[in-house]
Design an enzyme around this catalytic site. Structure first.
Site, PDB file in Angstrom:
ATOM      1  N   HIS A  88      -7.754  -5.592   0.007  1.00  0.00           N
ATOM      2  CA  HIS A  88      -6.571  -4.763   0.173  1.00  0.00           C
ATOM      3  C   HIS A  88      -5.488  -5.461   0.999  1.00  0.00           C
ATOM      4  CE1 HIS A  88      -4.291  -1.134  -0.060  1.00  0.00           C
ATOM      5  NE2 HIS A  88      -4.261  -0.972   1.250  1.00  0.00           N
ATOM      6  N   SER A 100       0.839  -1.188   0.000  1.00  0.00           N
ATOM      7  CA  SER A 100       0.000   0.000   0.000  1.00  0.00           C
ATOM      8  C   SER A 100       0.884   1.251   0.000  1.00  0.00           C
ATOM      9  CB  SER A 100      -0.960  -0.050   1.189  1.00  0.00           C
ATOM     10  OG  SER A 100      -2.005   0.881   1.051  1.00  0.00           O
TER      11      SER A 100
END
Length: 251
Positions: free
Chosen positions: A227, A94
């Site tokens: 995610h 991320s």
């Protein structure tokens, strides 16, 4: 740069002096170096894993948070210089993927080319999104954390701890959301984009666009999940690192 200062930033959970390559791991927004403890345990001694601890969290909670990618990248590069006697590869998840990219660029400008960059759960630097969660109130930020899952979502169960870590999470979100890629020479190292097939923060096409940022080999790999796909897919991800870095599998 003092040894104590370096150790604040760079955590080596499992020293592996015999390893030929060091893998530098950069946490996600709100994350900490300890997120990569299992990765270090799994990949040692094939690689020596160095996990970066950003200021403003855990044992660095009293320090000022850094809230731009540029400031974080400059700080990490300064602390990595003593570790460049061996090849460095990078793994960032991320926000950590964007930070890894900027660190690798800075090192390449110094003549130090990374062995590889693993960009996990993050769109390519050139893929902009209009995001402003860092400007929202605490409740909105908390909802964002809960929706994405991951280790930070567990903090929702403890109000006291949650409120204590929110400043670091907000600073990281600000760094990630205000980052804008400045066009320039691409990397020359291999870049491997890893992404969950149901990630709301990085589509497969956005992950594939990492190819634009290197003149070296590029490969995209997708995994089941959102995610934080890499939590459930950790064995597959670490196996991919070993495979792509050309190291024999650990027995």
């Amino acid at each position: 740069m003092t040894r104590d200062d370096n150790e604040l930033w760079i955590r080596r959970f499992h020293p592996a002096p015999e390893a030929d390559t060091r893998l530098v791991c950069l946490p996600h927004a709100g994350g900490s170096a300890s997120f990569y403890f299992p990765v270090s345990r799994t990949l040692t001694p094939r690689f020596e894993v160095l996990a970066v601890q950003y200021p403003g969290r855990q044992d660095r909670r009293a320090e000022r948070c850094l809230d731009t990618i540029a400031e974080l990248a400059d700080a990490v590069v300064a602390r990595l210089v003593p570790w460049t006697d061996k090849p460095l590869a990078f793994f960032g998840h991320s926000m950590g993927a964007t930070l890894a990219f900027e660190i690798a660029l800075r090192l390449e400008q110094r003549g130090i080319v990374a062995s590889a960059l693993f960009a996990s759960g993050r769109r390519a630097p050139s893929c902009d999104r209009a995001e402003s969660v860092h400007l929202e109130d605490d409740d909105t930020l908390i909802r964002e954390i809960g929706a994405l899952g991951g280790s930070e979502a567990q903090l929702l169960k403890d109000e006291e701890i949650l409120r204590a870590v929110l400043p670091a999470i907000r600073a990281d979100y600000r760094a990630a959301e205000t980052y804008r890629y400045q066009p320039g020479p691409p990397l020359s190292c291999p870049v491997y984009a890893l992404v969950g097939d149901n990630d709301p923060k990085a589509s497969t096409d956005e992950a594939r666009s990492w190819e634009r940022h290197t003149t070296g080999h590029f490969e995209l790999r997708t995994y089941p999940g959102g995610h934080f796909y890499l939590v459930e897919q950790a064995p597959s991800v670490t196996a991919a690192i070993v495979e792509l870095m050309g190291a024999p599998s650990r027995t």
